[in-house]
Design an enzyme around this catalytic site. Structure first.
Site, PDB file in Angstrom:
ATOM      1  N   ASP A  33      28.899  50.499   4.258  1.00 30.71           N
ATOM      2  CA  ASP A  33      28.469  49.367   3.447  1.00 30.71           C
ATOM      3  C   ASP A  33      28.507  49.783   1.982  1.00 30.71           C
ATOM      4  OD1 ASP A  33      26.710  46.700   4.519  1.00 30.71           O
ATOM      5  OD2 ASP A  33      26.511  47.165   2.384  1.00 30.71           O
TER       6      ASP A  33
ATOM      7  N   TYR B  50      38.726  31.725   1.356  1.00 29.08           N
ATOM      8  CA  TYR B  50      38.162  32.325   2.568  1.00 29.08           C
ATOM      9  C   TYR B  50      39.031  32.022   3.782  1.00 29.08           C
ATOM     10  CZ  TYR B  50      34.533  33.531   6.011  1.00 29.08           C
ATOM     11  OH  TYR B  50      33.819  34.077   7.059  1.00 29.08           O
TER      12      TYR B  50
END
Length: 261
Positions: free
Chosen positions: A36, A162
């Protein structure tokens, strides 16, 4: 346990879908690498899993930078000895009407949601090939399989960047499956419908989130929003040997979306 002694990298693993999948994998016996960009969230997640007796490793990684994904792969091999599974989950969204979206919006979304998948897969592939074993699971979206109204973004075309990125993930999955298959590596894709995660609110107000969820319920055959447990079951299937003779496929986990064209 379906993932006993396996080593799994999950990008975006410190929150949302990634964290849910990571916990499911640890319960199935895997050592999970929480990859992350948020060091604090990584530490919280690793500490949480460790307290429960699970095996977890933290790795800070910006998936848009090839040198960082390559370093991540090297670090995981150095610490765990192998890489069995990669879940390409890291993603962002910037929902805006198509006519108002700018190049920064487009580049930001495509860099994380598509190029990041390419970089991560490219970085783990040499190790998986050397092992003659690997499972790559890419996370696409229902919006990558058909165009749907996106009223809470101010326009039916509010998901253009997206949707384009997630459609690209599906075709990237097919090409990687073809290229890596002879080396014992399967590559599959999960296309989630609507699930409540941090990304749901990343570009919406709380009121817009509620409006979005209520609208989506009406477009789903099952009439409800899915649970992360239901989604991670599909991810686990592709990550485990239950799917050993499946590759290049995309599974829609969307409750029967009926609003796409």
């Amino acid at each position: 346990m379906r993932l006993k002694d396996k080593v799994a990298i999950i990008t975006g693993g410190a929150s949302g879908i990634g964290k849910s999948a990571a916990e499911r994998f640890t319960r199935e016996g895997a050592t999970v690498v929480i990859a992350d960009m948020n060091p604090e969230a990584i530490k919280r997640t690793v500490d949480e899993f460790t307290e429960k007796g699970f095996n977890a490793i933290g790795q800070v990684c910006d998936v848009t930078r090839r040198e960082q994904t390559q370093e991540m792969a090297r670090e995981v091999v150095a610490q765990a000895g192998r890489i069995d599974i990669l879940v390409n989950n890291a993603g962002i969204s910037r929902y805006r009407p198509f006519t108002e979206a700018n190049s920064e919006d487009w580049d930001a979304v495509l860099d994380v949601d598509l190029k990041g998948v390419f970089f991560c897969a490219q970085s783990v592939a040499p190790q998986m090939r050397a092992q003659s074993y690997g499972r790559i699971v890419n996370i696409s979206s229902a919006l990558g399989t058909g165009a749907a109204p996106h009223g809470t973004a101010g326009s039916p075309g509010g998901s253009s960047a997206y949707a384009a990125a997630k459609a690209g993930v599906i075709m990237l999955t097919k090409t990687l499956a073809r290229e890596l298959g002879p080396d014992g590596v399967t590559v599959n894709c999960v296309a989630p419908g609507t699930f409540l995660t941090p990304i749901s609110a990343s570009s919406r107000t709380p009121e817009q989130v509620n409006e979005h969820l209520e609208y989506r319920k009406k477009t789903v055959v099952l009439g409800r929003i899915g649970t992360l447990e239901e989604l991670t079951s599909a991810i686990l299937f592709f990550a485990s040997d239950d799917s050993s003779y499946v590759t290049g496929q995309t599974m829609s986990v969307d409750g029967g979306r009926s609003d796409r064209m």
